[in-house]
Design an enzyme around this catalytic site. Sequence first.
Site, PDB file in Angstrom:
ATOM      1  N   HIS A 333      28.665 124.117 -24.673  1.00  0.00           N
ATOM      2  CA  HIS A 333      27.982 124.768 -24.089  1.00  0.00           C
ATOM      3  C   HIS A 333      27.172 125.975 -23.768  1.00  0.00           C
ATOM      4  O   HIS A 333      26.710 126.331 -24.165  1.00  0.00           O
ATOM      5  CB  HIS A 333      27.808 124.385 -22.500  1.00  0.00           C
ATOM      6  N   CYS A 334      28.554 127.157 -25.018  1.00  0.00           N
ATOM      7  CA  CYS A 334      27.681 128.270 -24.508  1.00  0.00           C
ATOM      8  C   CYS A 334      27.485 129.118 -26.316  1.00  0.00           C
ATOM      9  O   CYS A 334      26.738 130.113 -25.873  1.00  0.00           O
ATOM     10  CB  CYS A 334      29.654 129.397 -25.422  1.00  0.00           C
TER      11      CYS A 334
END
Length: 346
Positions: A333-334
């Site tokens: 997600h990062c």
Amino acid sequence: MTWRMPAETAPHERTWMAFPRAGLTLGDDAASAEEAYAAWTAVAHAVAEYEPVTMVVDPSERERARRTLGSHVDQVEAPLDEFWMRDFGPTFVVDDERPGVLGAVDWTFNGWGDPEWAEWRKSAEIARFVAERTGAELVSSLLVNEGGGIHVDGEGTVLLTETVQLDPRRNRYADKERVEAELARTIGATHAIWLPRGLTRDYDDFGTNGHVDIVASIPSPGTLLLHTQRDPEHPDYEVSRDLRALLAETTDAAGRSWEIVDLPAPATLRDEEGFVDWSYVNHLVVNDGVVACGFGEERADAEATEILEAAYPGRRVTMVDSRPIFARGGGIHCITQQQPAVETVR
């Protein structure tokens, strides 16, 4: 105009990423560098199975990116010093009163609080670069914030962390009221749920000081996926227990009590640096699928896949080994940022 950040489950136009380049995050030897290139590339190729991917590439990495990514991933060039697209890239929003209009929130980015090790000034310009490439209206903000520091349900609820937005290294004069007012203006958040802290590893020198996107996510209105550490030997055992108790007393913007779904951590407790923050919560929802972090643990990975498939009915879960990404400070997600499809954001 009324901007609103859609839920991550809304249809996407594409996903944006940034290709690794030389620097502290990449690693200081050839093997470490190759590990990073391979991990970011594997995520890009996994996402590209579901939707288009555009990779921002520093000019110094032009040839490697072309060779590694191939024709599956679109590439655009811009100067970079970091490659965590979720955090320095734009947060995309829509205007429900103007169908078809895309907005891009340009948070103020200072490298997660401007620690001595961080190189961030080039990447701080990427949100404007991406906004221009997409034709999005720029929504400028003086709030120091990162995309990984918020999570929304698309219906007014936002999850955030006291140690991030109220971090004096980020926003020296902020209080909850000021932060909430800015989030209402920029992403349409009308109901903020403040977590007191994040996971233990995230407070190390190279951490974000408590990003929510490794702790909790909202797969559907009224439902929370919560990182759960089941081993009392890990300090996050108490952290996740306390966060669950707190969230059980909160509601979403519509007044619904949460259905909290525990998403257990892998069995591994430590790496060479200390207690790990390996988390299946840090996944990317894509069109018809979920690209999730895998950790090389057959039983834990299978359990997480089953939970994610139940949380996102009709979506196929693809796991990518994310240990090299977590070793550098984050997860799938990062390193990704979704761009909603403006005609069908509902």
